[in-house]
Scaffold this motif. Structure first.
Motif, PDB file in Angstrom:
ATOM      1  N   LEU A  76      34.407   6.009 -40.046  1.00 47.28           N
ATOM      2  CA  LEU A  76      35.493   6.413 -40.936  1.00 47.28           C
ATOM      3  C   LEU A  76      36.522   7.253 -40.191  1.00 47.28           C
ATOM      4  CD1 LEU A  76      33.621   7.310 -44.242  1.00 47.28           C
ATOM      5  CD2 LEU A  76      35.405   5.593 -43.980  1.00 47.28           C
ATOM      6  N   ALA A  77      36.059   8.203 -39.389  1.00 48.22           N
ATOM      7  CA  ALA A  77      36.976   9.052 -38.625  1.00 48.22           C
ATOM      8  C   ALA A  77      37.766   8.223 -37.615  1.00 48.22           C
ATOM      9  CB  ALA A  77      36.197  10.156 -37.923  1.00 48.22           C
ATOM     10  N   GLU A  78      37.104   7.257 -36.974  1.00 52.54           N
ATOM     11  CA  GLU A  78      37.774   6.397 -36.000  1.00 52.54           C
ATOM     12  C   GLU A  78      38.861   5.557 -36.677  1.00 52.54           C
ATOM     13  OE1 GLU A  78      36.497   3.471 -32.265  1.00 52.54           O
ATOM     14  OE2 GLU A  78      35.025   3.984 -33.819  1.00 52.54           O
ATOM     15  N   LEU A  79      38.569   5.024 -37.849  1.00 55.95           N
ATOM     16  CA  LEU A  79      39.565   4.229 -38.571  1.00 55.95           C
ATOM     17  C   LEU A  79      40.744   5.090 -39.010  1.00 55.95           C
ATOM     18  CD1 LEU A  79      37.265   1.954 -40.784  1.00 55.95           C
ATOM     19  CD2 LEU A  79      38.518   1.318 -38.717  1.00 55.95           C
ATOM     20  N   ARG A  80      40.483   6.323 -39.377  1.00 57.00           N
ATOM     21  CA  ARG A  80      41.588   7.206 -39.765  1.00 57.00           C
ATOM     22  C   ARG A  80      42.517   7.473 -38.578  1.00 57.00           C
ATOM     23  NH1 ARG A  80      41.815   8.791 -44.647  1.00 57.00           N
ATOM     24  NH2 ARG A  80      39.992   8.761 -46.007  1.00 57.00           N
ATOM     25  N   ARG A  81      41.963   7.599 -37.397  1.00 55.13           N
ATOM     26  CA  ARG A  81      42.807   7.803 -36.214  1.00 55.13           C
ATOM     27  C   ARG A  81      43.658   6.558 -35.943  1.00 55.13           C
ATOM     28  NH1 ARG A  81      37.986  10.150 -34.267  1.00 55.13           N
ATOM     29  NH2 ARG A  81      37.490   8.307 -33.027  1.00 55.13           N
ATOM     30  N   ILE A  82      43.045   5.383 -36.060  1.00 56.56           N
ATOM     31  CA  ILE A  82      43.752   4.136 -35.767  1.00 56.56           C
ATOM     32  C   ILE A  82      44.875   3.888 -36.764  1.00 56.56           C
ATOM     33  CG2 ILE A  82      43.510   1.613 -35.744  1.00 56.56           C
ATOM     34  CD1 ILE A  82      40.670   2.081 -34.620  1.00 56.56           C
ATOM     35  N   PHE A  83      44.596   4.155 -38.051  1.00 58.79           N
ATOM     36  CA  PHE A  83      45.559   3.833 -39.101  1.00 58.79           C
ATOM     37  C   PHE A  83      46.412   5.025 -39.503  1.00 58.79           C
ATOM     38  CE2 PHE A  83      42.713   0.248 -39.361  1.00 58.79           C
ATOM     39  CZ  PHE A  83      43.554  -0.802 -39.693  1.00 58.79           C
ATOM     40  N   ALA A  84      46.360   6.104 -38.723  1.00 58.60           N
ATOM     41  CA  ALA A  84      47.254   7.228 -38.985  1.00 58.60           C
ATOM     42  C   ALA A  84      48.708   6.774 -38.904  1.00 58.60           C
ATOM     43  CB  ALA A  84      46.978   8.362 -37.997  1.00 58.60           C
ATOM     44  N   ASP A  85      48.984   5.880 -37.951  1.00 64.06           N
ATOM     45  CA  ASP A  85      50.285   5.223 -37.868  1.00 64.06           C
ATOM     46  C   ASP A  85      50.123   3.840 -38.466  1.00 64.06           C
ATOM     47  OD1 ASP A  85      52.697   4.088 -37.308  1.00 64.06           O
ATOM     48  OD2 ASP A  85      52.553   4.276 -35.121  1.00 64.06           O
ATOM     49  N   ARG A  86      50.474   3.683 -39.722  1.00 66.32           N
ATOM     50  CA  ARG A  86      50.208   2.437 -40.435  1.00 66.32           C
ATOM     51  C   ARG A  86      50.958   1.261 -39.841  1.00 66.32           C
ATOM     52  NH1 ARG A  86      49.008   2.955 -46.796  1.00 66.32           N
ATOM     53  NH2 ARG A  86      47.703   4.818 -46.756  1.00 66.32           N
TER      54      ARG A  86
END
Length: 275
Positions: free
Chosen positions: A96-106
């Motif tokens: 979940l944390a990794e996905l939040r980093r990736i999709f921080a810039d949508r």
């Protein structure tokens, strides 16, 4: 907390023991959580709704699209990204944390798909060494699809695509796992793999279809597809090379179970040739 711009689709059939944990691991973190249920005869749909997931019914007509491709085409199509999560899987906090980093810039550049390691549990224990599978579970549906291989007449698989990956023009690997922790008894594992071995043995007698499947497997799957003496190779790879012995009794049990699965495929294939 902002929600990830991803639709989570959870294909299910009789996952009453597992579905609550799967839904709880993603609910509140994603724009949509949809359980796609194939007329379960247990309380899968009821539990999923009580946990807060949307539930839709899927009815297979015997053709294409099969269930996962149907999800790509029909589940919350307003969101390009879709995460396919099995009913006995759940997301790890690290993922979940990794996905939040990736999709921080949508709107930033991204590959067409992400391959995610699978944390595998067997007989109640998390395997740390002998299991090294990655699943292409997260895809941009506008750039990915499940191929229509010619195995609709094959036994053992039915409505869900077989052991192959969706096609993607580009893919990157993530570091944190999806946890595959099936709470059903181990007999359910053997029943599933008995069906899977029917499909694998059928492929041995249909080389054109087998080659189609090989081409859309993971790199590891493609290499193993051509290996001789698969029961022995499987055991040696998992238990010795990947040091499955460090997982104790569960590591030995799993290596033996997978070797037995490969033996089943070979035996059924030989029986088919004789018949």
């Amino acid at each position: 907390m902002n929600k990830l711009p991803i639709a989570v689709a959870i294909p299910t059939k009789n996952e009453g023991l597992n579905i609550a944990e799967a839904v709880k691991s993603v609910l509140g973190h994603f724009e949509a959580v949809v359980v796609v249920d194939s007329h379960s005869t247990d309380d899968t749909a009821k539990i999923a709704e009580e946990c807060g997931a949307e539930v839709v019914t899927y009815t297979w007509d015997g053709g294409h699209p099969r269930k996962k491709q149907w999800c790509l085409e029909n589940v919350r199509t307003d969101l390009d990204w879709i995460l396919l999560l099995d009913g006995d899987e759940r997301l790890s906090p690290g993922l979940l944390a990794e996905l939040r980093r990736i999709f921080a810039d949508r709107d930033g550049p991204k590959p067409a798909a992400y391959d995610i390691p699978l944390g595998y549990w067997f007989s109640g224990k998390r395997l740390r060494h002998g299991y090294t599978i990655r699943k292409r579970s997260l895809t941009d549906r506008t750039r990915c699809y499940y191929p229509e291989v010619g195995d609709l007449a094959a036994p053992g698989i039915g409505e869900v695509e077989g052991h192959y990956q969706p096609v993607a023009s580009t893919a990157e690997a993530l570091s944190n796992p999806i946890e595959h922790q099936d709470l059903d008894p181990v007999t359910a594992w053997f029943e599933r793999h008995n069906r899977y071995s029917d499909w694998e043995a059928w492929l041995e007698h249909h080389p054109d279809v087998k080659e189609q499947v090989r081409r859309v497997k993971s790199r590891q799957g493609q290499l193993f597809h051509k290996a001789p003496f698969k029961p022995l190779v499987s055991f040696a790879y998992m238990y010795v090379y990947r040091r499955g012995f460090l997982d104790g009794r569960a590591g030995l049990d799993f290596a033996l179970a997978m070797s037995f699965y490969r033996w089943q495929i070979a035996l059924k294939s030989r029986e088919g040739r004789a018949g």
